[in-house]
Design a protein around this motif. Structure first.
Motif, PDB file in Angstrom:
ATOM      1  N   THR A 165       0.712  -1.249   0.002  1.00  0.00           N
ATOM      2  CA  THR A 165      -0.082  -0.018  -0.071  1.00  0.00           C
ATOM      3  C   THR A 165       0.943   1.149   0.073  1.00  0.00           C
ATOM      4  O   THR A 165       2.050   1.285  -0.107  1.00  0.00           O
ATOM      5  CB  THR A 165      -0.785   0.079   1.363  1.00  0.00           C
ATOM      6  OG1 THR A 165       0.009   0.211   2.447  1.00  0.00           O
ATOM      7  CG2 THR A 165      -1.766  -1.214   1.426  1.00  0.00           C
ATOM      8  N   ASN A 166       0.224   2.326  -0.499  1.00  0.00           N
ATOM      9  CA  ASN A 166       1.017   3.566   0.033  1.00  0.00           C
ATOM     10  C   ASN A 166       0.894   4.042   1.455  1.00  0.00           C
ATOM     11  O   ASN A 166       0.586   3.252   2.143  1.00  0.00           O
ATOM     12  CB  ASN A 166       0.130   4.646  -1.007  1.00  0.00           C
ATOM     13  CG  ASN A 166      -1.229   4.975  -0.778  1.00  0.00           C
ATOM     14  OD1 ASN A 166      -1.658   4.604   0.498  1.00  0.00           O
ATOM     15  ND2 ASN A 166      -1.938   5.445  -1.588  1.00  0.00           N
ATOM     16  N   GLU A 167       1.191   5.481   1.765  1.00  0.00           N
ATOM     17  CA  GLU A 167       1.356   5.697   3.091  1.00  0.00           C
ATOM     18  C   GLU A 167      -0.219   5.899   3.855  1.00  0.00           C
ATOM     19  O   GLU A 167      -0.108   5.962   4.974  1.00  0.00           O
ATOM     20  CB  GLU A 167       2.032   6.981   3.094  1.00  0.00           C
ATOM     21  CG  GLU A 167       3.613   7.260   2.830  1.00  0.00           C
ATOM     22  CD  GLU A 167       3.440   7.254   1.105  1.00  0.00           C
ATOM     23  OE1 GLU A 167       2.394   7.326   0.570  1.00  0.00           O
ATOM     24  OE2 GLU A 167       4.708   7.721   0.657  1.00  0.00           O
ATOM     25  N   CYS A 168      -0.978   5.743   3.201  1.00  0.00           N
ATOM     26  CA  CYS A 168      -2.515   5.836   3.874  1.00  0.00           C
ATOM     27  C   CYS A 168      -3.177   4.400   3.678  1.00  0.00           C
ATOM     28  O   CYS A 168      -4.313   4.363   4.189  1.00  0.00           O
ATOM     29  CB  CYS A 168      -3.266   7.026   3.052  1.00  0.00           C
ATOM     30  SG  CYS A 168      -2.682   8.724   3.462  1.00  0.00           S
ATOM     31  N   GLY A 169      -2.548   3.568   3.419  1.00  0.00           N
ATOM     32  CA  GLY A 169      -2.968   2.208   3.222  1.00  0.00           C
ATOM     33  C   GLY A 169      -3.843   1.691   2.128  1.00  0.00           C
ATOM     34  O   GLY A 169      -4.423   0.848   1.903  1.00  0.00           O
ATOM     35  N   HIS A 170      -3.831   2.748   1.026  1.00  0.00           N
ATOM     36  CA  HIS A 170      -4.341   2.367  -0.213  1.00  0.00           C
ATOM     37  C   HIS A 170      -3.652   1.563  -1.042  1.00  0.00           C
ATOM     38  O   HIS A 170      -2.331   1.845  -1.029  1.00  0.00           O
ATOM     39  CB  HIS A 170      -4.823   3.560  -0.877  1.00  0.00           C
ATOM     40  CG  HIS A 170      -5.701   3.512  -2.167  1.00  0.00           C
ATOM     41  ND1 HIS A 170      -7.073   3.228  -1.736  1.00  0.00           N
ATOM     42  CD2 HIS A 170      -5.389   3.606  -3.482  1.00  0.00           C
ATOM     43  CE1 HIS A 170      -7.559   2.993  -3.038  1.00  0.00           C
ATOM     44  NE2 HIS A 170      -6.704   3.344  -3.907  1.00  0.00           N
ATOM     45  N   HIS A 171      -4.382   0.415  -1.578  1.00  0.00           N
ATOM     46  CA  HIS A 171      -3.445  -0.409  -2.496  1.00  0.00           C
ATOM     47  C   HIS A 171      -2.674   0.349  -3.625  1.00  0.00           C
ATOM     48  O   HIS A 171      -3.025   1.232  -4.063  1.00  0.00           O
ATOM     49  CB  HIS A 171      -4.282  -1.525  -3.020  1.00  0.00           C
ATOM     50  CG  HIS A 171      -5.467  -0.994  -4.245  1.00  0.00           C
ATOM     51  ND1 HIS A 171      -5.206  -0.803  -5.431  1.00  0.00           N
ATOM     52  CD2 HIS A 171      -6.784  -0.772  -3.756  1.00  0.00           C
ATOM     53  CE1 HIS A 171      -6.128  -0.266  -5.926  1.00  0.00           C
ATOM     54  NE2 HIS A 171      -7.230  -0.463  -5.201  1.00  0.00           N
ATOM     55  N   PHE A 172      -1.594  -0.327  -3.923  1.00  0.00           N
ATOM     56  CA  PHE A 172      -0.825   0.106  -5.063  1.00  0.00           C
ATOM     57  C   PHE A 172      -1.732  -0.091  -6.492  1.00  0.00           C
ATOM     58  O   PHE A 172      -2.467  -1.151  -6.340  1.00  0.00           O
ATOM     59  CB  PHE A 172       0.509  -0.573  -5.314  1.00  0.00           C
ATOM     60  CG  PHE A 172       1.663  -0.045  -4.523  1.00  0.00           C
ATOM     61  CD1 PHE A 172       1.816   1.283  -4.156  1.00  0.00           C
ATOM     62  CD2 PHE A 172       2.387  -0.726  -3.819  1.00  0.00           C
ATOM     63  CE1 PHE A 172       2.807   1.698  -3.601  1.00  0.00           C
ATOM     64  CE2 PHE A 172       3.607  -0.477  -3.012  1.00  0.00           C
ATOM     65  CZ  PHE A 172       3.817   0.981  -2.823  1.00  0.00           C
ATOM     66  N   ASP A 173      -1.638   0.718  -7.216  1.00  0.00           N
ATOM     67  CA  ASP A 173      -2.444   0.620  -8.692  1.00  0.00           C
ATOM     68  C   ASP A 173      -1.161  -0.055  -9.469  1.00  0.00           C
ATOM     69  O   ASP A 173       0.146   0.168  -9.401  1.00  0.00           O
ATOM     70  CB  ASP A 173      -3.121   1.854  -9.335  1.00  0.00           C
ATOM     71  CG  ASP A 173      -1.937   2.951  -9.467  1.00  0.00           C
ATOM     72  OD1 ASP A 173      -1.040   2.913 -10.007  1.00  0.00           O
ATOM     73  OD2 ASP A 173      -2.327   4.044  -9.039  1.00  0.00           O
ATOM     74  N   ASN A 174      -1.638  -0.413 -10.741  1.00  0.00           N
ATOM     75  CA  ASN A 174      -0.640  -1.254 -11.641  1.00  0.00           C
ATOM     76  C   ASN A 174       0.372   0.025 -12.278  1.00  0.00           C
ATOM     77  O   ASN A 174       1.507  -0.467 -12.692  1.00  0.00           O
ATOM     78  CB  ASN A 174      -1.272  -2.021 -12.814  1.00  0.00           C
ATOM     79  CG  ASN A 174      -2.541  -1.240 -13.353  1.00  0.00           C
ATOM     80  OD1 ASN A 174      -2.835  -0.052 -13.275  1.00  0.00           O
ATOM     81  ND2 ASN A 174      -3.446  -1.993 -14.114  1.00  0.00           N
ATOM     82  N   SER A 175      -0.215   0.936 -12.679  1.00  0.00           N
ATOM     83  CA  SER A 175       0.718   1.994 -13.209  1.00  0.00           C
ATOM     84  C   SER A 175       1.764   2.427 -12.517  1.00  0.00           C
ATOM     85  O   SER A 175       2.957   2.480 -12.824  1.00  0.00           O
ATOM     86  CB  SER A 175      -0.193   3.232 -13.704  1.00  0.00           C
ATOM     87  OG  SER A 175      -0.720   3.837 -12.586  1.00  0.00           O
ATOM     88  N   THR A 176       1.561   2.460 -10.935  1.00  0.00           N
ATOM     89  CA  THR A 176       2.655   2.701 -10.081  1.00  0.00           C
ATOM     90  C   THR A 176       3.856   1.820 -10.223  1.00  0.00           C
ATOM     91  O   THR A 176       4.944   1.973 -10.153  1.00  0.00           O
ATOM     92  CB  THR A 176       2.221   2.852  -8.926  1.00  0.00           C
ATOM     93  OG1 THR A 176       1.117   3.840  -8.781  1.00  0.00           O
ATOM     94  CG2 THR A 176       3.268   3.173  -7.738  1.00  0.00           C
ATOM     95  N   ILE A 177       3.453   0.289 -10.008  1.00  0.00           N
ATOM     96  CA  ILE A 177       4.703  -0.669 -10.075  1.00  0.00           C
ATOM     97  C   ILE A 177       5.159  -0.617 -11.505  1.00  0.00           C
ATOM     98  O   ILE A 177       6.162  -1.187 -11.670  1.00  0.00           O
ATOM     99  CB  ILE A 177       3.894  -1.777  -9.528  1.00  0.00           C
ATOM    100  CG1 ILE A 177       2.725  -2.428 -10.309  1.00  0.00           C
ATOM    101  CG2 ILE A 177       3.406  -1.802  -8.046  1.00  0.00           C
ATOM    102  CD1 ILE A 177       2.439  -3.853  -9.992  1.00  0.00           C
ATOM    103  N   TYR A 178       4.197  -0.342 -12.469  1.00  0.00           N
ATOM    104  CA  TYR A 178       4.809  -0.637 -13.762  1.00  0.00           C
ATOM    105  C   TYR A 178       5.811   0.512 -14.127  1.00  0.00           C
ATOM    106  O   TYR A 178       6.974  -0.119 -14.676  1.00  0.00           O
ATOM    107  CB  TYR A 178       3.697  -0.528 -14.747  1.00  0.00           C
ATOM    108  CG  TYR A 178       4.171  -0.435 -16.434  1.00  0.00           C
ATOM    109  CD1 TYR A 178       4.475  -1.955 -16.950  1.00  0.00           C
ATOM    110  CD2 TYR A 178       4.508   0.564 -17.088  1.00  0.00           C
ATOM    111  CE1 TYR A 178       4.717  -1.763 -18.158  1.00  0.00           C
ATOM    112  CE2 TYR A 178       4.861   0.481 -18.378  1.00  0.00           C
ATOM    113  CZ  TYR A 178       5.092  -0.764 -19.028  1.00  0.00           C
ATOM    114  OH  TYR A 178       5.504  -0.804 -20.121  1.00  0.00           O
TER     115      TYR A 178
END
Length: 256
Positions: free
Chosen positions: A162-175
């Motif tokens: 997740t990011n700093e607020c606990g929201h899941h990563f999205d595919n564009s971020t990890i891509y």
């Protein structure tokens, strides 16, 4: 444009329906019999080799996506599977991870992410290397710190990455993190899915049997796994032949 596999699947559905229509007399014959189905051409695999992997791990060190990318590589997960990993699926006591869903983005619905079943709709339990479980423990500690800092802004969704607020990563971020790293190590051609292939090749070359690799990857059959990674086993057969040749020479004094 539809892929050959999609065309084949659609043809199969239509062919079955028209067969039924012909059987009950609505049609004299099945017109789908005359269709020419394009052959699916398997894309050449381009996994990271040992040197690439070493460079890749060095390049992603300290990146917010470091542990996610490392876990993907060392478990052979699909992109949606690693994004959907949740803490309730991790058994630290027994060292296992349950893979039973994916997190997918639906472009037709304003890019909303939803939890969906795995590709074959079957869950699988993996027993990763101890080093992978250690990475997950490290991620748990990192996330605990982020949760404290976020306070009431934290999302209680149970996702591991997740990011700093606990929201899941999205595919564009990890891509983006993946492509930046692979471009830096001289592999701009690499796809995120190649991490999965890299795991499979490394596992087979390390001595894992095909059935175990199939189970860990979540493929339907061992035969399909052999079909995809047959070139790796052929290389291993050649290496085995050379080792036996050297052994024969050593025990026979160099004579054939």
């Amino acid at each position: 444009m539809l892929s050959p596999k999609t065309i084949k699947d659609l043809h199969g559905i239509l062919h079955k329906a028209l067969n039924q229509a012909a059987a009950i007399g609505y049609l004299r014959f099945n017109p789908a019999d005359a269709c020419n189905i394009p052959k699916a051409v398997r894309k050449e695999l381009t996994p990271l080799d040992t040197e690439d992997i070493q460079k890749f791990l060095t390049e992603i060190r300290g990146n917010p996506s470091e542990i996610l990318l490392s876990v993907t590589l060392f478990m052979g997960l699909r992109e949606g599977e690693v994004l959907a990993l949740s803490w309730h699926n991790i058994d630290f006591e027994h060292g296992t991870v349950l893979i039973n869903c994916q997190l997918q983005r639906f472009c037709e619905d304003k890019g909303v992410y939803r939890i969906v079943p795995t590709k074959n709709s079957k869950g699988r339990t993996i027993k990763p290397a101890t080093a992978v479980m250690d990475l997950l423990k490290r991620q748990k500690a990192i996330q605990a710190e982020m949760r404290l800092k976020a306070g009431t802004a934290w999302e209680n969704a149970d996702f591991i990455f997740t990011n700093e607020c606990g929201h899941h990563f999205d595919n564009s971020t990890i891509y983006r993190a993946f492509k930046k790293a692979t471009t830096a190590i001289g592999r701009p051609d690499a796809r995120f899915h190649d991490l999965r292939h890299s795991y499979a090749v490394a596992a087979i070359q390390s001595g894992d049997d095909i059935k175990t690799v199939q189970s860990n990857l979540g493929y339907a059959t061992a035969a399909f796994t052999l079909d995809v990674y047959g070139h790796v086993t052929e290389q291993m057969k050649q290496a085995s032949s050379e080792r036996m040749d050297n052994f024969i020479k050593s025990v026979s004094g160099g004579e054939k």
